[in-house]
Structure formats: C-alpha cells, structure tokens
Design a protein around this motif. Structure first.
Motif, short mmCIF file in Angstrom:
data_model
loop_
_atom_site.label_atom_id
_atom_site.label_comp_id
_atom_site.label_asym_id
_atom_site.label_seq_id
_atom_site.Cartn_x
_atom_site.Cartn_y
_atom_site.Cartn_z
N ASN A 57 44.28 71.23 -2.55
CA ASN A 57 42.90 71.45 -2.10
C ASN A 57 42.05 70.17 -2.14
N VAL A 58 42.70 69.01 -2.37
CA VAL A 58 41.98 67.74 -2.49
C VAL A 58 42.50 66.75 -1.45
N SER A 59 41.56 66.14 -0.71
CA SER A 59 41.92 65.11 0.27
C SER A 59 41.24 63.80 -0.12
N LEU A 60 42.03 62.73 -0.22
CA LEU A 60 41.49 61.40 -0.49
C LEU A 60 41.37 60.63 0.82
N VAL A 61 40.19 60.07 1.06
CA VAL A 61 39.95 59.29 2.28
C VAL A 61 39.56 57.88 1.84
N GLN A 62 40.43 56.92 2.09
CA GLN A 62 40.21 55.56 1.59
C GLN A 62 39.44 54.74 2.63
N GLU A 63 38.13 54.93 2.62
CA GLU A 63 37.25 54.18 3.51
C GLU A 63 35.82 54.30 3.00
N ALA A 64 34.92 53.52 3.58
CA ALA A 64 33.51 53.60 3.21
C ALA A 64 32.91 54.90 3.74
N PHE A 65 31.82 55.33 3.10
CA PHE A 65 31.17 56.57 3.51
C PHE A 65 30.64 56.47 4.93
N SER A 66 30.83 57.56 5.67
CA SER A 66 30.25 57.71 7.00
C SER A 66 29.65 59.11 7.09
N GLU A 67 28.55 59.23 7.79
CA GLU A 67 27.81 60.49 7.80
C GLU A 67 28.64 61.66 8.32
N HIS A 68 29.62 61.40 9.16
CA HIS A 68 30.38 62.52 9.74
C HIS A 68 31.16 63.29 8.68
N TRP A 69 31.38 62.68 7.50
CA TRP A 69 32.09 63.39 6.44
C TRP A 69 31.26 64.53 5.85
N LEU A 70 29.98 64.58 6.18
CA LEU A 70 29.12 65.66 5.70
C LEU A 70 29.30 66.95 6.50
N THR A 71 29.90 66.86 7.66
CA THR A 71 30.03 68.03 8.53
C THR A 71 30.79 69.16 7.83
N GLY A 72 30.16 70.31 7.76
CA GLY A 72 30.79 71.49 7.18
C GLY A 72 30.72 71.58 5.67
N CYS A 73 30.08 70.60 5.02
CA CYS A 73 30.03 70.59 3.55
C CYS A 73 28.97 71.55 3.02
N TRP A 74 29.28 72.14 1.87
CA TRP A 74 28.33 72.98 1.16
C TRP A 74 27.50 72.15 0.18
N LEU A 75 28.13 71.19 -0.45
CA LEU A 75 27.38 70.29 -1.33
C LEU A 75 28.09 68.95 -1.42
N VAL A 76 27.32 67.95 -1.87
CA VAL A 76 27.79 66.57 -1.88
C VAL A 76 27.42 65.93 -3.22
N ILE A 77 28.30 65.08 -3.71
CA ILE A 77 27.99 64.28 -4.90
C ILE A 77 28.14 62.81 -4.53
#
Length: 226
Positions: A57-77
């Motif tokens: 249930n965990v995905s690691l994405v090795q890159e700098a933050f981009s706003e598109h990663w917020l799509t579909g999220c319930w919460l963010v840290i």
C-alpha cells in the motif's frame, strides 16, 4: 479550542507524504498503520522509508514535489527540511481543500498529529495544539506509566467485543438509559473481565448473555411499571 479532535478512517484512502527523512518516515509509518494508500515523494529516502516502501500500500516516488501528486489525496503531510517547499505544499493543498500538516509549523497547517498511546482499539491521543510537541510526549509517558499492558489488554478485548455486540444490544434495548446501564456493567463486571483475562471464550459468552438477561429484566420491569 484551535483544533477539532477527530479520528479519521483512512483505510484505502490516498494520502501523500512529501519528504524522505526521519520525520517523514515517522508520519508515513503512522499513516501506513492506519491502512492508508500512501505515496511518498522525495529526491532521496532514508532506510526506514525504503523498508516501508516494500509494503503493497506504499509507493515511493524519487523526485521533487509537484502539485499533480495532490490529485485524489485525502490529506497531505509536508515533511521536507525546506520551509519554502513546505509552505508551497500547504498552499497548493489548501487551494484544493485538502487537509495538510506542515511539520514544526502550527501556523501553516490545517491538521496536527497528536502524541499517541496505541493499544488498538483503545487509542489515547494527546495534543498541545501544536504549541509544545515535547510536552505532549512527556504527558504520554506519564499516562503510560500508570497504564500497564496487563490492564489495557482485557480492556482492548472488551472494546472489540463491544463493537461486535453493538447492533445486538441496540436491538435488545431500545431505551437509551438501559443500553447505557448495560454497557456500564459490561465494562466493569468482574466475572466477565476475569473470563477475558483468561481467554475463556465459553465463559465470556456465558457472562455476556447473563448481562443481557439481567438488563432485559430491568427493561421489562420498567415497561410493566409504565
């Protein structure tokens, strides 16, 4: 009260952690324990996050933050070591009406994570509203020193049993005050607690039925009186 105390069901819900260090790993592990679907974004990851990334249930994405990663999220840290990036994540999340926690910045955060005593299903949460996390930790230690595993184990089992009995009790006792009296007896009955401590399933069921019968008799007598 600056923050609403609330427990969220995040099972299979997409959550995002931005950061690859110690604080990010702590927050990510907490979300993973809550069975969230977790994406962790960072240029590099510490050992704990690399281990956590082995979970399905965990995905690691090795890159700098981009706003598109917020799509579909319930919460963010936002847990990077760069305050500017953290603030950018917060503003992007807020614009999308996504709850966002920025570590070590209670003024730029829409939720906080409390200090926890986790003895599921019993969970005790402590917070100072983001003002003094160290104090929250000290309070947790103080409370834990008074709560032994021996005392919490049977209570946790009783809490689990109560969850499985709720509908049955509701059907048995339409009157709210009778339900309340039943649950008070349920959590304090010495014979039931003793059966739970000894993992005696047969005795547990016998004592639950006894308590239901006793409370049912009280309910019947009240109905006759009325």
């Amino acid at each position: 009260m600056d923050f609403m105390p609330i427990f969220c069901d995040l099972k299979e819900k997409l959550c995002l952690v931005v950061g690859g260090g110690q604080i990010a790993s702590h927050k990510a592990e907490l979300l993973s324990r809550a069975q969230a679907r977790l994406t962790i974004v960072a240029p590099t990851f510490n050992h704990r996050l690399l281990e956590l990334g082995k979970n399905a249930n965990v995905s690691l994405v090795q890159e700098a933050f981009s706003e598109h990663w917020l799509t579909g999220c319930w919460l963010v840290i936002a847990a990077t070591d760069d305050p500017v990036i953290n603030q950018s994540i917060y503003h992007c999340a807020t614009q999308r009406q996504i709850f966002c926690n920025v570590v070590d910045d209670p003024l730029q955060t829409s939720f906080i994570t409390p200090a926890l005593i986790d003895h599921s299903p019993i969970i005790i949460a402590l917070s100072t509203g983001g003002n003094a996390p160290t104090l929250s930790g000290l309070l947790r230690q103080e409370i834990e020193s008074h709560l032994s595993t021996a005392s919490l184990d049977p209570l946790s089992t009783l809490a689990t049993l109560a969850g499985s009995l709720r509908q049955r009790v509701k059907n048995y006792f339409p009157a709210v005050h009778i339900k309340h009296q039943f649950w008070l007896k349920f959590f304090t009955d010495k014979m039931l607690i003793n059966a739970v401590e000894h993992h005696d399933t047969l005795a547990i069921n016998v004592h639950i039925q006894r308590l239901l019968t006793e409370s049912g008799a009280v309910s019947l007598n009240e109905n006759r009186s009325n």
